[in-house]
Enzyme design. Sequence first.
Site, PDB file in Angstrom:
ATOM      1  N   ASP A 231       0.826  -1.203   0.000  1.00 43.74           N
ATOM      2  CA  ASP A 231       0.000   0.000   0.000  1.00 43.74           C
ATOM      3  C   ASP A 231       0.866   1.260   0.000  1.00 43.74           C
ATOM      4  O   ASP A 231       1.879   1.325   0.700  1.00 43.74           O
ATOM      5  CB  ASP A 231      -0.880  -0.025   1.263  1.00 43.74           C
ATOM      6  CG  ASP A 231      -1.827   1.152   1.339  1.00 43.74           C
ATOM      7  OD1 ASP A 231      -2.615   1.306   0.403  1.00 43.74           O
ATOM      8  OD2 ASP A 231      -1.779   1.900   2.336  1.00 43.74           O
TER       9      ASP A 231
ATOM     10  N   GLU B 205       1.418  -0.238  -4.995  1.00 40.88           N
ATOM     11  CA  GLU B 205       0.546   0.885  -5.341  1.00 40.88           C
ATOM     12  C   GLU B 205       1.352   2.175  -5.366  1.00 40.88           C
ATOM     13  O   GLU B 205       1.757   2.668  -4.319  1.00 40.88           O
ATOM     14  CB  GLU B 205      -0.588   1.025  -4.314  1.00 40.88           C
ATOM     15  CG  GLU B 205      -1.531   2.164  -4.655  1.00 40.88           C
ATOM     16  CD  GLU B 205      -2.284   2.748  -3.464  1.00 40.88           C
ATOM     17  OE1 GLU B 205      -3.353   3.319  -3.669  1.00 40.88           O
ATOM     18  OE2 GLU B 205      -1.785   2.646  -2.317  1.00 40.88           O
TER      19      GLU B 205
END
Length: 540
Positions: A246, A281
């Site tokens: 993330d 990401e």
Amino acid sequence: MFQVELRTENMVYGNVTMRAKSSRYIKNIKNAALMAIALVTLGACAKKETAMTAKKTPAGYGNYYEIFVGSFYDSNGDGMGDLRGVIQKLDYLNDTKPDSNTSLHIDGLWLMPIMPSPSYHKYDITDYYAIDPVYGNIGDFDALIAECNKRGIKLIIDLVMNHTSSEHEWFQRAWNGDEEYQRYYHVVDTKPPGNYYPLGDTGKFYEGDFWSGMPDLNFDNNAVRIEFEKIAAFWLEKGIAGFRLDAIKHIDTARQKSIEVTRWFTDYCKSIKDDVYIVGEVWSDDAEIIAFYTSGIPSLFNFSLAQENGVIARAINTGVGADFARNVIRWRALMARQNPEAIDAPFVANHDTDRTAGYFAGDIVKMKMAAALYLFMPGNPFIYYGEEIGMEGRGIDENKRGPMIWSTSDSAGITRGPDNMTQRWTASAGVAEQLSDSSSLIRFYIDTIRLKNQYPVIYNGVPSELPSQDRAIAAYIVSDSLTRIAIIHNLASVAKTVSVTDAKSIAGFLSAAASAAPSLKDAALELPPYSTALLSLSDQ
Ligand code: CA
């Protein structure tokens, strides 16, 4: 290297009934291989289906499926999706039968965060070694891994390294004055500009780039790196295939530092498991995403494809395919320059973006065409749960993470969804209804993946140009040392005749608009509106 030329001319199809389409089609067929594919594609001929045995997906490649566990399937009737619920739906995701019409045939699962967290979305973790009790327990997770392994499904889990929850023990200690743990975070004596907040009564300030409840971790402190090495080892030793990382561009304000942290983490995971799969990401522009490939991370999400203004929606909404094809080739070249082993991760929607049903205004032809475009791209496409049934969801994040609709007549397993949703999708057909309708969006996803699985070169082949004079056509070749396949999408509302000089045969066909099948005669491919054809090319 390959001299292939496309010429096109417009040819308008009239409205024809399914029966007429089928008989017209049968008359035109000369190629037995094409017939096998077409019989599967056309629902009218469903009873005559010819079995397609999938070939082996190349190692490290496959189609992934992203799940928000809380909204997926509720196994115990408390309204909250859970890990046992995911287990109960694994046959839907991959029943291991290559010819199945009731399974998506996915190869990998990405679970959004499953660790204990005070928030519904769980992107602020309080314990990196456990399962949030609303989702189940570590025994349920072990069972999920075992069931995934039986089906050859690779399981990756979301790992939030940029920050912890402010309720995490490390931060609580820092808050209460423990300097050892203050060094775990970006704690300073004087408040700088930006998102800094008072650290309890210490007189100091800490960084919370997203908000005060998500204090940013300090990867200049080797103790923090050791913590995350222990966390990575814990989950990898459980048997997961890897991680979705993330927010890695936020790890440091200096890009090179964030890339260095990504490299350290990737290298460490490889030292534990040499075929680990990590997808990162970096929600940013193309140049920044490509820069992160220098870290050696296997995959990064291809953000420029996704959302309403992305390359895929633009191609479909304007009916211009040429730029999409050019982007496929360009992206692969840019990635390979930084890391020859890099694997693209295409997607059209995720938990942070509006869903395609919203930005295509419920137009099923456009949603099918989008599926064909991203699923046939080289790399590992990621399907966000619910996209395959045309689930709606836009606006606040909660709306984008709504309950999976398994059936419109049976509420079994359907979750209540995030508490703060302001908009709920009123489905006219859920999973069950769509699975029994051969013209549904879900069956289009299944047909697309089954067809793709006949040609593993689509996953790991190198894309190259297939020049076209007609900008409605999105065409490129994927090739490895043995095989060359041309992928040709017609994004126009009219049929096109495409000339491919070294076409050998039609290898497969998909129609987003329930139109006739294509034909190939004397190197002229007749391609119906909103359709996709795969051509086998002759050896060079
Ligand atoms: Ca439950």
